[in-house]
Design an enzyme around this catalytic site. Structure first.
Site, PDB file in Angstrom:
ATOM      1  N   GLU A 243     -74.199   7.872   0.444  1.00 27.31           N
ATOM      2  CA  GLU A 243     -74.763   7.116   1.565  1.00 27.31           C
ATOM      3  C   GLU A 243     -75.910   6.264   1.064  1.00 27.31           C
ATOM      4  OE1 GLU A 243     -75.982   7.571   6.218  1.00 27.31           O
ATOM      5  OE2 GLU A 243     -75.598   9.376   5.053  1.00 27.31           O
ATOM      6  N   GLU A 245     -78.708   2.909   2.131  1.00 25.81           N
ATOM      7  CA  GLU A 245     -79.567   2.572   3.264  1.00 25.81           C
ATOM      8  C   GLU A 245     -78.798   1.837   4.349  1.00 25.81           C
ATOM      9  OE1 GLU A 245     -83.775   0.303   4.156  1.00 25.81           O
ATOM     10  OE2 GLU A 245     -83.117   0.632   2.097  1.00 25.81           O
ATOM     11  N   GLY A 247     -75.310   1.976   4.927  1.00 28.87           N
ATOM     12  CA  GLY A 247     -74.018   2.491   5.341  1.00 28.87           C
ATOM     13  C   GLY A 247     -73.488   3.544   4.395  1.00 28.87           C
ATOM     14  N   ALA A 248     -72.419   4.199   4.841  1.00 29.44           N
ATOM     15  CA  ALA A 248     -71.828   5.284   4.066  1.00 29.44           C
ATOM     16  C   ALA A 248     -70.888   4.744   2.997  1.00 29.44           C
ATOM     17  CB  ALA A 248     -71.069   6.212   5.007  1.00 29.44           C
ATOM     18  N   VAL A 249     -70.707   5.546   1.950  1.00 28.18           N
ATOM     19  CA  VAL A 249     -69.678   5.284   0.943  1.00 28.18           C
ATOM     20  C   VAL A 249     -68.625   6.371   1.104  1.00 28.18           C
ATOM     21  CG1 VAL A 249     -69.146   5.027  -1.501  1.00 28.18           C
ATOM     22  CG2 VAL A 249     -71.363   4.273  -0.636  1.00 28.18           C
ATOM     23  N   LYS A 262     -67.384   1.074   0.717  1.00 32.13           N
ATOM     24  CA  LYS A 262     -68.730   0.939   1.292  1.00 32.13           C
ATOM     25  C   LYS A 262     -68.576   0.276   2.650  1.00 32.13           C
ATOM     26  CE  LYS A 262     -72.308   0.320  -1.232  1.00 32.13           C
ATOM     27  NZ  LYS A 262     -73.692   0.224  -1.718  1.00 32.13           N
ATOM     28  N   ASP A 352     -81.580  -3.065  -9.863  1.00 39.10           N
ATOM     29  CA  ASP A 352     -81.664  -1.631  -9.542  1.00 39.10           C
ATOM     30  C   ASP A 352     -80.889  -0.814 -10.571  1.00 39.10           C
ATOM     31  OD1 ASP A 352     -82.365   0.658  -8.214  1.00 39.10           O
ATOM     32  OD2 ASP A 352     -80.938   0.412  -6.574  1.00 39.10           O
TER      33      ASP A 352
END
Length: 507
Positions: A243, A245, A247-249, A262, A352
């Site tokens: 998950e 920020e 949405g869910a994976v 995603k 990132d």
């Protein structure tokens, strides 16, 4: 025989399965027509191995050696045949290889990061009701647009042409959802438009045709044209595997192939992620997680290859130094450096880079993930929410992200890898890390870290960005260190899930 030859030629270049599919041509035209030389009829474009293509038609009854496919399938060119109108290809979802006629293919296009590209081309923003009526002329049942409400700030209005009138439906916010009749609720405007395009429900008529805002392009049409729009009906969603920020994976299957999905439901965020998805369509490398395509349904589904062994942090923590040797750590580090070298060559900044964003495949290939989405995630984030322990000082202080700031992050990633997944800067708060690094503090090497790897880490943490090595140099040095390690890279014993890992991965 001439007629049979014409049929074979048509099949080769147009992918038809039967004579019934051939176009009807008048005898007068045939008498007047002189065929061009064979060379002129051959495709002039030659596709190199690795090129992704889209099939233009369906071929369900292949001969031995040929590949079966449906219209819109994605294949990768493996090699050109001696007969230049045929290729040996690999099917993206089935994994099968076979021959396919060049005329049945078109090259899959990279999507342009165009600011005019919109998931909601029917959204006109702040216009009045009178302006909406003018936009929906001449009258046409089902012609529609969505605008912001002038009378009720924060709400929306669905404007629909029906008969000679334009009906205005206020869209209300209720507990984080949208509704017109307080009976059916939607997660966003895209979800609402999709629903009323299939079922008129509480409104006057089904939504038939969007009135596109001037200057916008339909993302759905562009994705379909370029070959990146997937069919929702072929997607099966499974358990959540992560998950973020926004949405869910989810784990899933697309036409029988395991995928990671995603799901982004916020329409504003989905639009931002669309821009970064366009970047992902341009990136093809063994050490990058591969984008398979996009589905537009209740927002945005980004469908990627499923990388079975999860992220590198958990992989190392659950195995440790007893099971993973130094050569394998070097191999993982080299994979990441090569993936980042490719991104650097494309002038793409990750922003990132960390071991949590590196995924490990079944055959122990490390792949960089979220390389196209990092920029979208930075939008709307302030500096206090940046991954401080991985972020270069100039990026923290001035918001300046470059390939050199990615190199700094890679140094931290090396520390994570050779500490077998420990969190960097142990026992230090984010504020302490930021202040200490600014004053010149650098982490000590993890226990058992080879000296040359520590030297590489230190070079990544040069205060002056220009003095940090490019990823090309980092990859060269890691490859040299891997060769000098002598022993093959290996992961011994069983995985955390009980399955046996490959014992050796030759460099």
């Amino acid at each position: 025989m001439a007629g049979r030859g014409s049929l074979v030629s048509w099949r080769a270049f147009h992918g038809c399965d039967s004579a019934e599919e051939l176009p009807r041509v008048s005898p007068r035209f045939l008498r007047a027509w002189h065929p061009p030389p064979v060379s002129a009829r051959m495709p002039t474009r030659r596709w190199a191995p690795g090129t992704q293509c889209i099939t233009k038609c369906e071929h369900t009854r292949p001969k031995p050696g040929e590949l079966a496919f449906r219209k819109g399938d994605v294949v990768t060119i493996l090699e050109a045949c001696e007969n230049k109108s045929w290729y040996r290809v690999k099917h993206h979802t089935s994994g099968q290889e076979g021959l396919l006629a060049a005329g049945a293919l078109r090259e899959r296009e990279a999507l342009s990061a165009d600011p005019k590209l919109s998931l909601m081309p029917w959204f006109h923003g702040k216009i009045s009701g009178q302006e909406a009526v003018q936009q929906l002329q001449p009258p046409e049942d089902g012609l529609f647009l969505v605008r912001e409400s002038a009378r009720h700030p924060g709400d929306y209005v669905l404007c629909v042409s029906f008969g000679r009138d334009v009906i205005h439906y206020r869209v209300l916010h209720r507990d984080g959802h949208l509704t017109i009749d307080e009976a059916v609720f939607f997660c966003n405007l895209m979800d609402m438009v999709e629903h009323y395009s299939k079922d008129k429900g509480a409104i006057c008529t089904k939504l038939v045709r969007p009135k596109r805002k001037h200057g916008t392009k339909s993302a759905e049409e562009e994705l379909a044209r370029a070959g990146w729009l997937l069919n929702l009906q072929h997607l099966t969603l499974g358990a959540q595997i992560g998950e973020g920020e926004f949405g869910a994976v989810l784990q899933g299957e697309y036409l029988g192939q395991k995928v990671a999905v995603k799901n982004i439901k916020c329409d504003v965020t989905a639009q931002a992620f669309l821009d970064e998805t366009a970047v992902m369509t341009k990136m093809q490398h063994e050490n990058l997680v591969r984008l398979l395509g996009v589905i537009l349904h209740q927002g945005l589904y980004i469908v990627m290859e499923h990388v079975s062994k999860g992220n590198l942090v958990n992989f190392l923590r659950t195995r440790g130094r007893a099971l993973v040797n130094t050569a394998q750590l070097l191999q993982f580090s080299l994979h990441v450096a090569e993936g980042m070298e490719y991104l650097e060559s494309k002038k793409l900044v990750h922003r990132d880079l960390a071991a949590r964003n590196i995924l490990v495949s079944e055959d122990l290939v490390a792949k960089v993930s979220d390389f196209g989405l990092a920029k979208a995630e930075r939008k709307g984030l302030d500096s206090s929410r940046l991954p401080v322990k991985w972020t270069a000082p100039e990026a923290l202080k001035h918001g300046k992200f470059t390939s050199k700031s990615d190199v700094w992050s890679f140094g931290v990633l090396l520390w994570e890898v050779f500490s077998y997944g420990r969190a960097p800067y142990p026992k230090m708060s984010l504020k302490e890390v930021s202040e200490a690094v600014e004053k010149g503090y650098r982490m000590e090497p993890p226990e058992g870290c080879p000296g040359p790897v520590h030297v590489l880490m230190s070079s990544c943490w040069e205060a002056e960005p220009a003095r940090r090595p490019p990823f090309r140099k980092l990859a060269e040095k890691l490859a040299r260190e891997l060769r000098s390690a002598g022993a093959p890279a290996s992961v011994s014993g069983q995985d955390a899930d009980g399955s046996t890992s490959p014992r050796s991965q030759e460099p």
